[in-house]
Write a protein that holds these residues in place. Structure first.
Motif, short mmCIF file in Angstrom:
data_model
loop_
_atom_site.label_atom_id
_atom_site.label_comp_id
_atom_site.label_asym_id
_atom_site.label_seq_id
_atom_site.Cartn_x
_atom_site.Cartn_y
_atom_site.Cartn_z
N SER A 1 -46.87 -86.47 -85.01
CA SER A 1 -46.82 -86.57 -83.55
C SER A 1 -45.45 -87.02 -83.05
O SER A 1 -45.03 -86.65 -81.96
CB SER A 1 -47.92 -87.50 -83.03
N THR A 2 -44.71 -87.80 -83.84
CA THR A 2 -43.38 -88.23 -83.45
C THR A 2 -42.42 -87.05 -83.38
O THR A 2 -41.65 -86.93 -82.42
CB THR A 2 -42.83 -89.29 -84.44
N VAL A 3 -42.47 -86.18 -84.36
CA VAL A 3 -41.59 -85.01 -84.35
C VAL A 3 -41.90 -84.14 -83.13
O VAL A 3 -41.00 -83.72 -82.39
CB VAL A 3 -41.71 -84.21 -85.66
N ALA A 4 -43.18 -83.88 -82.92
CA ALA A 4 -43.59 -83.05 -81.77
C ALA A 4 -43.21 -83.72 -80.45
O ALA A 4 -42.65 -83.07 -79.55
CB ALA A 4 -45.09 -82.78 -81.82
N ALA A 5 -43.49 -85.00 -80.32
CA ALA A 5 -43.20 -85.71 -79.08
C ALA A 5 -41.70 -85.81 -78.82
O ALA A 5 -41.26 -85.68 -77.66
CB ALA A 5 -43.83 -87.10 -79.10
N THR A 6 -40.91 -86.02 -79.85
CA THR A 6 -39.46 -86.12 -79.66
C THR A 6 -38.91 -84.81 -79.11
O THR A 6 -38.09 -84.82 -78.18
CB THR A 6 -38.76 -86.48 -80.99
N GLU A 7 -39.35 -83.70 -79.66
CA GLU A 7 -38.90 -82.40 -79.16
C GLU A 7 -39.30 -82.23 -77.69
O GLU A 7 -38.49 -81.83 -76.85
CB GLU A 7 -39.50 -81.26 -79.99
N LEU A 8 -40.56 -82.54 -77.39
CA LEU A 8 -41.04 -82.39 -76.01
C LEU A 8 -40.33 -83.32 -75.04
O LEU A 8 -39.91 -82.90 -73.96
CB LEU A 8 -42.55 -82.63 -75.95
N HIS A 9 -40.18 -84.58 -75.42
CA HIS A 9 -39.56 -85.54 -74.52
C HIS A 9 -38.08 -85.21 -74.29
O HIS A 9 -37.61 -85.28 -73.16
CB HIS A 9 -39.69 -86.96 -75.05
N ALA A 10 -37.37 -84.86 -75.34
CA ALA A 10 -35.95 -84.54 -75.18
C ALA A 10 -35.78 -83.36 -74.24
O ALA A 10 -34.95 -83.39 -73.33
CB ALA A 10 -35.31 -84.25 -76.53
N ARG A 11 -36.57 -82.33 -74.45
CA ARG A 11 -36.40 -81.09 -73.68
C ARG A 11 -37.03 -81.16 -72.29
O ARG A 11 -36.42 -80.75 -71.30
CB ARG A 11 -37.01 -79.92 -74.44
N VAL A 12 -38.26 -81.66 -72.22
CA VAL A 12 -39.01 -81.60 -70.96
C VAL A 12 -38.89 -82.89 -70.15
O VAL A 12 -38.56 -82.86 -68.97
CB VAL A 12 -40.50 -81.26 -71.23
N SER A 13 -39.16 -84.03 -70.77
CA SER A 13 -39.14 -85.29 -70.02
C SER A 13 -37.76 -85.65 -69.50
O SER A 13 -37.60 -86.07 -68.36
CB SER A 13 -39.65 -86.44 -70.89
N PHE A 14 -36.74 -85.49 -70.39
CA PHE A 14 -35.41 -85.95 -70.04
C PHE A 14 -34.42 -84.82 -69.80
O PHE A 14 -33.28 -85.07 -69.44
CB PHE A 14 -34.88 -86.89 -71.13
N GLY A 15 -34.83 -83.57 -70.03
CA GLY A 15 -33.93 -82.44 -69.82
C GLY A 15 -32.67 -82.53 -70.65
O GLY A 15 -31.59 -82.12 -70.23
N HIS A 16 -32.78 -83.04 -71.85
CA HIS A 16 -31.64 -83.32 -72.71
C HIS A 16 -31.31 -82.15 -73.63
O HIS A 16 -30.22 -82.09 -74.18
CB HIS A 16 -31.95 -84.58 -73.53
N GLY A 17 -32.22 -81.24 -73.83
CA GLY A 17 -32.02 -80.18 -74.82
C GLY A 17 -32.54 -80.62 -76.17
O GLY A 17 -33.23 -81.63 -76.29
N ARG A 18 -32.19 -79.87 -77.19
CA ARG A 18 -32.65 -80.21 -78.55
C ARG A 18 -32.14 -81.58 -78.95
O ARG A 18 -30.97 -81.89 -78.76
CB ARG A 18 -32.17 -79.17 -79.55
N PRO A 19 -33.00 -82.40 -79.53
CA PRO A 19 -32.60 -83.77 -79.84
C PRO A 19 -31.66 -83.91 -81.04
O PRO A 19 -30.94 -84.88 -81.14
CB PRO A 19 -33.91 -84.49 -80.11
N GLY A 20 -31.67 -82.97 -81.97
CA GLY A 20 -30.84 -83.10 -83.16
C GLY A 20 -31.35 -84.18 -84.09
O GLY A 20 -32.30 -84.92 -83.79
N LEU A 21 -30.73 -84.28 -85.24
CA LEU A 21 -31.17 -85.23 -86.26
C LEU A 21 -31.05 -86.68 -85.78
O LEU A 21 -31.96 -87.48 -85.98
CB LEU A 21 -30.38 -85.03 -87.55
N ALA A 22 -29.95 -87.01 -85.13
CA ALA A 22 -29.76 -88.39 -84.65
C ALA A 22 -30.85 -88.77 -83.64
O ALA A 22 -31.40 -89.88 -83.70
CB ALA A 22 -28.38 -88.56 -84.03
N GLY A 23 -31.17 -87.86 -82.73
CA GLY A 23 -32.22 -88.13 -81.75
C GLY A 23 -33.57 -88.32 -82.42
O GLY A 23 -34.35 -89.21 -82.06
N HIS A 24 -33.86 -87.47 -83.42
CA HIS A 24 -35.13 -87.61 -84.15
C HIS A 24 -35.18 -88.93 -84.91
O HIS A 24 -36.23 -89.60 -84.92
CB HIS A 24 -35.32 -86.44 -85.11
N LEU A 25 -34.08 -89.33 -85.53
CA LEU A 25 -34.08 -90.58 -86.28
C LEU A 25 -34.24 -91.79 -85.38
O LEU A 25 -34.99 -92.73 -85.70
CB LEU A 25 -32.81 -90.69 -87.12
N LYS A 26 -33.55 -91.78 -84.25
CA LYS A 26 -33.69 -92.90 -83.31
C LYS A 26 -35.10 -92.95 -82.73
O LYS A 26 -35.69 -94.02 -82.58
CB LYS A 26 -32.66 -92.78 -82.19
#
Length: 155
Positions: free
Chosen positions: A52-77
């Motif tokens: 669920s963390t991997v799925a949520a990170t992708e969704l939050h980065a792209r949809v919640s925050f409009g940040h685009g793909r989170p990348g490895l650093a975003g996923h790790l944080k």
């Protein structure tokens, strides 16, 4: 940007975050119930948390925050915030098991989802302010040039 617009923008981001996070959490909760029939609860919680963390990170980065793909650093944080969340939810359900050994599924899920909601609020703040923070607005350089030109023309 005026204060009201800023509040609305952040409220909209939090609404998206809460909606997406709730959906992912409810799916993870259902998976947790199913998995805990075949493997120990702690292992099922860890597995559902990772997925669920991997799925949520992708969704939050792209949809919640409009940040685009989170990348490895975003996923790790993001994973670090969820590791803390996993400890909190595990402690909450573990405490329930110690205090009420025969607690039923409804109470277990109530405790789990309540702890997850508190973790979610903290996670939003960390992701918004640190992981997927908006870059600071750049000062306009054109304005300074125009002012300098006006100053030179007046002199």
């Amino acid at each position: 940007m005026n204060g009201l617009r800023l509040v609305r923008r952040h409220a909209a981001a939090f609404g998206r975050f809460a909606g997406l996070g709730s959906g992912v959490t409810l799916a993870a909760s259902a998976a947790l119930v199913l998995l805990s029939r075949w493997i120990p609860w702690m292992a099922a919680n860890a597995l559902t948390t990772v997925v669920s963390t991997v799925a949520a990170t992708e969704l939050h980065a792209r949809v919640s925050f409009g940040h685009g793909r989170p990348g490895l650093a975003g996923h790790l944080k993001s994973a670090a915030t969820m590791a803390l969340g996993w400890l909190v939810t595990s402690a909450a359900v573990g405490s329930l098991a110690a205090l009420r050994p025969g607690a039923g599924l409804v109470l277990q899920q109530t405790v789990y989802l309540s702890a997850t909601a508190l973790v979610g609020i903290g996670r939003y703040l960390v992701l918004r302010l640190a992981v997927f923070a908006e870059p600071a607005p750049r000062p306009r350089t054109g304005g300074g040039v125009r002012l300098r030109a006006a100053y030179d023309a007046a002199a």
